[in-house]
Structures are given as C-alpha cells and as structure tokens.
Design an enzyme around this catalytic site. Structure first.
Site, mmCIF file in Angstrom:
data_model
loop_
_atom_site.group_PDB
_atom_site.id
_atom_site.type_symbol
_atom_site.label_atom_id
_atom_site.label_comp_id
_atom_site.label_asym_id
_atom_site.label_seq_id
_atom_site.Cartn_x
_atom_site.Cartn_y
_atom_site.Cartn_z
ATOM 1 N N LYS A 175 -1.622 -5.003 8.615
ATOM 2 C CA LYS A 175 -0.907 -4.773 7.348
ATOM 3 C C LYS A 175 0.344 -3.926 7.589
ATOM 4 C CE LYS A 175 -1.380 -2.375 2.867
ATOM 5 N NZ LYS A 175 -2.298 -1.727 1.893
ATOM 6 N N ASP B 279 4.463 1.692 0.112
ATOM 7 C CA ASP B 279 3.634 1.172 -0.975
ATOM 8 C C ASP B 279 3.772 2.075 -2.197
ATOM 9 O OD1 ASP B 279 1.842 -0.049 -2.615
ATOM 10 O OD2 ASP B 279 0.049 0.507 -1.472
ATOM 11 N N LYS C 111 2.065 3.756 -8.503
ATOM 12 C CA LYS C 111 1.153 4.863 -8.168
ATOM 13 C C LYS C 111 1.625 6.148 -8.835
ATOM 14 C CE LYS C 111 -0.175 3.238 -3.534
ATOM 15 N NZ LYS C 111 -1.623 3.145 -3.775
ATOM 16 N N ASP D 20 1.672 3.045 5.158
ATOM 17 C CA ASP D 20 0.909 1.848 4.816
ATOM 18 C C ASP D 20 1.235 0.665 5.747
ATOM 19 O OD1 ASP D 20 -1.125 0.943 3.182
ATOM 20 O OD2 ASP D 20 0.209 0.180 1.627
ATOM 21 N N ASP E 150 -0.659 -3.184 -7.014
ATOM 22 C CA ASP E 150 -0.958 -2.182 -5.981
ATOM 23 C C ASP E 150 -2.034 -2.664 -5.004
ATOM 24 O OD1 ASP E 150 -0.686 0.180 -4.646
ATOM 25 O OD2 ASP E 150 -1.839 1.387 -6.083
ATOM 26 N N GLU F 7 -1.786 -4.942 -2.907
ATOM 27 C CA GLU F 7 -0.839 -5.838 -2.241
ATOM 28 C C GLU F 7 -1.238 -6.180 -0.810
ATOM 29 O OE1 GLU F 7 -0.577 -2.639 -2.237
ATOM 30 O OE2 GLU F 7 -0.074 -2.224 -0.148
ATOM 31 N N ARG G 148 -4.068 -7.039 0.601
ATOM 32 C CA ARG G 148 -4.890 -8.244 0.752
ATOM 33 C C ARG G 148 -4.047 -9.504 0.551
ATOM 34 N NH1 ARG G 148 -8.867 -6.047 -3.756
ATOM 35 N NH2 ARG G 148 -8.095 -4.137 -2.794
HETATM 36 N N1 BES Z 1 -2.206 1.312 0.561
HETATM 37 C C1 BES Z 1 -3.158 1.479 -0.466
HETATM 38 C C2 BES Z 1 -4.462 2.099 0.026
HETATM 39 C C3 BES Z 1 -4.394 3.494 0.536
HETATM 40 C C4 BES Z 1 -4.713 4.551 -0.294
HETATM 41 C C5 BES Z 1 -4.086 3.764 1.845
HETATM 42 C C6 BES Z 1 -4.688 5.840 0.183
HETATM 43 C C7 BES Z 1 -4.078 5.054 2.322
HETATM 44 C C8 BES Z 1 -4.382 6.093 1.497
HETATM 45 C C9 BES Z 1 -3.492 0.125 -1.082
HETATM 46 O O1 BES Z 1 -2.471 -0.812 -1.098
HETATM 47 C C10 BES Z 1 -3.863 0.373 -2.503
HETATM 48 O O2 BES Z 1 -3.015 0.763 -3.251
HETATM 49 N N2 BES Z 1 -5.130 0.136 -2.815
HETATM 50 C C11 BES Z 1 -5.595 0.309 -4.145
HETATM 51 C C12 BES Z 1 -6.395 -0.932 -4.476
HETATM 52 C C13 BES Z 1 -6.707 -1.078 -5.933
HETATM 53 C C14 BES Z 1 -5.433 -1.288 -6.737
HETATM 54 C C15 BES Z 1 -7.615 -2.263 -6.114
HETATM 55 C C16 BES Z 1 -6.466 1.549 -4.179
HETATM 56 O O3 BES Z 1 -7.129 1.843 -3.176
HETATM 57 O O4 BES Z 1 -6.453 2.235 -5.173
HETATM 58 ZN ZN ZN Z 2 -1.057 -0.584 0.340
HETATM 59 MN MN MN Z 3 -1.214 -0.604 -2.791
#
Ligand code: BES
Ligand code: ZN
Ligand code: MN
Length: 501
Positions: free
Chosen positions: A270, A275, A282, A293, A352, A354, A356
């Site tokens: 990834k 992000d 966020k 990210d 968010d 993204e 996947r």
């Molecule tokens: N890049 C983030 C996940 C992340 C969070 C990495 C904290 C490192 C530290 C990912 O793209 C994300 O935003 N995931 C969301 C998914 C949700 C929207 C289903 C999350 O974990 O809140």
């Molecule tokens: Zn992310």
């Molecule tokens: Mn994200």
C-alpha cells in the site's frame, strides 16, 4: 561498516567499545565474572546500582584493564524470552545509546545471545549485525544530514565468537544481517519522508533509481494507462489529488520464471503517500502521521532490492499502488460506485477506507502478470493497532499451507504476526445495494472485514499483513527512534529467499 568476526575471549578484543549483553539475573561467574573482574568490578557495581533492570537498558561503564574505552552492558530481558527479535534489539539499543557519541569500532560479545538462541552463533551474528545497522538509523538525518543526534557511523563492527568457532560462516551470517538491515533502513527512510517531498511520482522515481542500481526491471503505470486497463478502484482514490497516482511494478528474474518452489511470488504494498481520509476526512489530531501510509509500498520496494542483493535474478514481482488520498473537487464521494480491475462493482461508503481499493486492483494486476502466490502489506486499519499494538502485526490468509510459509518466514526474520480469521458469516454485511460489495461498514468486526474485502480480489493463495500498528512508532523505544520501524521487510525477504535454488 566493515564486519569482522573473531573467535576469542571477550576481554581479548581491542575496540572503542565492548557490548556485554546480559540475559536474566546476571551471574558474575565464568566469562561474565572474568569481564567483571578485569573491569575492576564495574559490571557488578552497575548492576548493584540497579541500572540494568528494564528491557534493553544500556549502561556505559569504565573499562578497567579491558582493551576498550568503555563497556556497554545491555539487558536482554529474561533469559527464557531471548529470541531473534531480542538479540537484534540488544544490538540496536546499544547503537541508540551511543547517539551523538564518537565511536568508531564496537565489539559485541555474542555468547549470551547465542546461548538464548539454542547455541546458534550464526543466528546471533546475523541478528546482532542487523540490529547494529537498524539501530544506526536516525530519521533526523534524512533532512538534516549534519545532525549531531545520530548514532555513530561505525568503521568496524567486531563480533566476538567463542574460541574455536569457525569464523567464515559467522561472517556470511553477519553480512546477510547487514544487508537485511540496510534494506529495512531503505524502507524506513522512504517511509519517513514527508508528503510534500515523496509524492506518488517521486516514489516511482525513487523505485526506478533503486531498480537501476539493483538490475531490476520496472514499469510505472500512469493514470491514463490505468484507466485504459480498467483500474477503477485505484483511480477512484488517486483522482482526488493534483499529484497523480502511479502503479509501480518491479520485477526480478525473467518474466514468467518460477522460483525453486515453483512459485511466481508477488508482493503488493500500500502506497498512500498521504491519507487525509479524502471526503470522509480524518480529524486533525495526528493527521500528520498519515504520511507514513505509504510504508507498505516502501517495504516491498526495499524488499525486492534486498532480495536482489542476496539472490540476484531470483524470480519475484512487486506491485506498489501509489496515490495521495485528498479531498477536493475531483475526489471520489461516499456513495460512488466504481468498477474494479477484476470486474467487481464496489460501493465506496467511506473514502478513508482507501487502502483496500488500491490494493484490490494491484492484486488483480499481479495475477494478470502471472503471480501464483500473493502477499500484500499495508498500514490498513487503525483497528489492528488498537487490537495488537506496536509490536505484533495482524495477518490474514486464504490458504493454510501458504500461511505456514509466511509464518515460517516471519519466524526466521524474528518478527511477530498474529493471524486473524476470515469469517464468512460477515459477508452479508459487505453486500452493496448497487454493486457487489461496499468498502466499509459498522465498526464492529471492521478489522475482519478489511481482510474479507481483500479476499475478494485474488484467485491464487494470498496473505495480508496489516502493519498499521507496527510500521511507525509514535514514540521512541530504547531500540528504535520515532517513525518508521522497518516492520515486515525481513519477513518478506525471507519468504522470497525460500525460493532460492
Ligand atoms: N491509513 C489508515 C489506517 C491507519 C490508521 C494507519 C492509523 C496507521 C495508523 C486507513 O486508510 C484508514 O483510514 N482506515 C480506516 C478504515 C475505516 C474507514 C473503515 C480506519 O482504520 O479507521
Ligand atoms: Zn490509509
Ligand atoms: Mn484511510
């Protein structure tokens, strides 16, 4: 840094510094007793002071009549828990302790590490060398090479093996560890660089430079080609930014060639250079960390470079989808329905989620290129960090035998992963009214569903490593600074090297 292995008594080796690892409650007898006696009782005194109590505590002491300028006692924790990771961290902690100091040569006494590893001196040598290299990494030096806070760049690392040990295999093991450590640091350096510096285009340029240096082939797919190919999920994320997306494809070995295990292995990483969350933006707190990210992409790019150093020409593939996830007039909206490269229609509930999306298309593309075994690595979910913390990565896998290979590679690398289940009962929660599936749903079970989403984008054996908790430390540890940790690089290298003939 030159590595030298000597088989000698630890008190016979001249150096700037002698590292004395101590596992468990120190017993000042035998060799440890003799080092203590020659140091004028320094080790015993430091221990009596209570200096050596927390894991990886590293304390400097006067050398007495030892042929070094200082001794550095490093506590390895309990003897029963000493493993590869501990051995590596002992060496890394020694280097971190020396930050800002002028030290040219360090000798590490291997026996206490080897003892905990079942008298395996080669593994101790490998992990010690890797730990010294990884412990020498200083993020501040990326933009400020003149910093005086970095650990010293050593001229020489001297590994002190038991008298009578054959030196040549230990040198080979240590050099292997050095190369793997350098690869981890390459990934860390790229991952730590900020989003105004490393855009998808810049990441692709860095990958091209690495490919050139290591004799790898590379293909960088821009947004126009991606559109012709039908990478609808990848583009849905990438189109929200002025910095265009890039799908970075690297290859070692001949196209179509299999490794000695009959695999065409593809590593997918990834590469979200920033992000923000996109339209599902966020919160501001700690958003700055989201420059990390892209760590999965940096990790696979570094891993193929490392493999090419250890096994030139070994067939393998990496696919790193690189994007910036931004809100703006060109962004995907919640509710947008897009067509994936494998033909599935995906309903973007949350922009968010993204990672996947871009990984799904990258996995399909890896299969189109002939991959027979997939591993993706990603900072995919906050949930995995909440569940497992900073020291254990999450994992999913579609086929048990493939998971066994991944787990064995992780064990060789000395890295921890915890396999989570794919739960078919949850599939109905992923159904979309308009398309085949949604990219996000309720919080309960979201970690499992992140794996189940990716599970819909492969047909060959696949494993997913979620390094969101382990890839980037938000505080420093005795063995590592804040920032990118290098997690999963060594595991992926070991997995690829299993196919070396
Ligand atoms: N890049 C983030 C996940 C992340 C969070 C990495 C904290 C490192 C530290 C990912 O793209 C994300 O935003 N995931 C969301 C998914 C949700 C929207 C289903 C999350 O974990 O809140
Ligand atoms: Zn992310
Ligand atoms: Mn994200």
């Amino acid at each position: 840094m030159q590595i030298r292995v000597v088989s000698a008594r630890p008190w016979e080796v001249p150096a700037d510094l002698l590292v004395v690892p101590v596992a468990g409650e120190p017993v000042f007898a035998d060799e440890l007793g003799e080092i203590d006696r020659r140091s004028g009782g320094e080790l015993r005194a430091l221990h009596a002071l209570g200096e050596v109590r927390t894991a990886y505590a590293a304390v400097l002491g006067a050398p007495g009549e030892l042929p070094v300028r200082r001794i550095l006692m490093v506590w390895a924790g309990k003897a029963e828990t000493l493993d590869r990771e501990t051995a590596r961290r002992v060496a890394a902690s020694a280097m971190r302790r020396l930050a800002g100091r002028s030290v040219g040569s360090v000798a590490i006494w291997l026996a206490p590490l080897a003892k905990g590893l079942g008298d395996d001196e080669a593994t101790a040598a490998e992990q010690a060398a890797r730990g010294v290299v990884e412990g020498g990494f200083e993020p501040k030096a990326i933009y400020r090479p003149d910093t005086d806070e970095a650990p010293p760049a050593l001229d020489e690392l001297i590994l002190v093996a038991a008298p009578g040990s054959a030196v040549a295999p230990l040198v080979a093991a240590a050099e292997r560890g050095q190369i793997i450590g350098e690869g981890a640091n390459l990934a860390r350096r790229l991952a730590n660089r900020s989003a105004n510096d490393v855009t998808p285009v810049v990441l692709a340029e860095e990958a091209a430079a690495i490919a050139e240096t290591h004799g790898l082939s590379i293909d960088v797919i821009d947004e126009h080609r991606a559109a012709e190919m039908g990478m609808g999920m990848f583009l849905a994320v990438g189109k929200g930014s002025d910095n265009p997306p890039r799908m970075i494809v690297m290859r070692s070995g001949e196209e179509g060639a299999q490794d000695s295990l009959g695999r065409r292995l593809a590593l997918i990483g990834k590469g979200v250079c920033f992000d923000s969350g996109g339209i599902s933006i966020k919160p501001a707190a700690r958003m700055e960390e989201m420059k990390m990210d892209k760590t999965g992409a940096c990790t696979v790019i570094a891993a193929i470079a490392t493999v090419s150093r250890l096994a030139p020409g070994l067939p393998m593939l990496t696919v790193a989808p690189a994007v910036e996830n931004m809100p703006g007039p060109h962004s995907s909206r919640p509710g947008d329905v897009v067509k994936a490269l494998n033909g599935k229609w995906v309903d973007i509930i949350n922009t968010d989620a993204e990672g996947r999306l871009i990984l799904g298309d990258a996995m399909t593309y890896a299969e189109q290129l002939g991959a027979t075994h997939l591993v993706d690595v990603a900072t995919l979910t906050g949930a995995v960090a909440r569940a497992l913390g900073t020291m254990v990565s999450g994992a999913f896998a579609s086929h048990d035998p493939w998971w066994d290979h991944v787990a064995a590679a992780a064990a060789r690398a000395g890295e921890r992963f915890w396999r989570l289940p794919l739960v078919p009962d949850y599939a109905p929660e992923m159904e979309s009214v308009y398309g085949d599936l949604v990219n996000s749903g309720e919080a309960e079970g979201s970690l499992v569903r992140s794996g189940m989403f990716l599970d819909r984008f492969h047909t060959v054996p696949w494993a997913h490593l979620d390094i969101a908790g382990t890839a980037y430390y938000t505080k420093r540890y005795p063995f590592a600074p804040r920032g990118a940790s290098g997690a999963a690089h060594a595991t992926l290298v070991e997995l690829a090297l299993a196919g070396k003939s």
